[in-house]
Motif scaffolding. Structure first.
Motif, PDB file in Angstrom:
ATOM      1  N   LYS A 195       0.859  -1.179   0.000  1.00 19.20           N
ATOM      2  CA  LYS A 195       0.000   0.000   0.000  1.00 19.20           C
ATOM      3  C   LYS A 195       0.899   1.233   0.000  1.00 19.20           C
ATOM      4  O   LYS A 195       1.759   1.375   0.869  1.00 19.20           O
TER       5      LYS A 195
ATOM      6  N   GLU B 238      -4.216   6.808  -1.024  1.00 14.80           N
ATOM      7  CA  GLU B 238      -3.547   5.519  -0.885  1.00 14.80           C
ATOM      8  C   GLU B 238      -3.923   4.650  -2.072  1.00 14.80           C
ATOM      9  O   GLU B 238      -5.029   4.764  -2.607  1.00 14.80           O
TER      10      GLU B 238
ATOM     11  N   LEU C 150      -3.519   0.426  -3.237  1.00 15.75           N
ATOM     12  CA  LEU C 150      -3.144  -0.930  -2.847  1.00 15.75           C
ATOM     13  C   LEU C 150      -2.827  -1.722  -4.108  1.00 15.75           C
ATOM     14  O   LEU C 150      -3.595  -1.671  -5.080  1.00 15.75           O
TER      15      LEU C 150
END
Length: 130
Positions: free
Chosen positions: A87, A103, A105
């Motif tokens: 991440k 963010e 992932l």
């Protein structure tokens, strides 16, 4: 690591003159590619070795709008890492103002199967863990 600088282009703005929200996802990708290049493990290198890194999830928090010709400094860091997933966290600023935090992932795959980064790229994994 030096931040990635993206200068907002005219076509990235909506009719109100504000950077369209969808462009921040592209800015994140540009910054992530630059960050990995700075580490010496760019996507070109990984893809040449048969490994790809698809996006599994994205989260953005828009704090302030940006406009044409704004220079957005994007800092990238590893927020979390496991054997199969990573991440990244992003902080985007115009001068001293945070305009977006986000963010993304990712996993790593080879021939359609998940790859354990620690086993496939142990040197890169050690750098990420540092």
């Amino acid at each position: 690591m030096k931040p990635y600088i993206h200068t907002v282009r005219y076509y990235e703005c909506d009719r109100m003159g504000i950077t369209h929200h969808s462009n921040y996802i592209r800015f994140m990708e540009e910054a992530r590619i630059d960050w990995m290049d700075q580490l010496g493990y760019g996507f070109e290198r990984m893809e040449a070795e048969g490994v790809v890194s698809p996006v599994l999830a994205i989260e953005c928090h828009y704090k302030h709008s940006t406009t044409f010709k704004d220079e957005i400094a994007i800092e990238v860091r590893v927020a979390e890492i496991t054997t199969l997933k990573i991440k990244f966290a992003y902080t985007m600023r115009v001068k001293d103002t945070v305009v977006c935090t986000a963010e993304s992932l990712h996993c790593f795959m080879e021939n359609g199967r998940p790859v354990a980064l620690e086993q496939r790229f142990p040197d890169f994994y050690r750098i990420l863990m540092a």
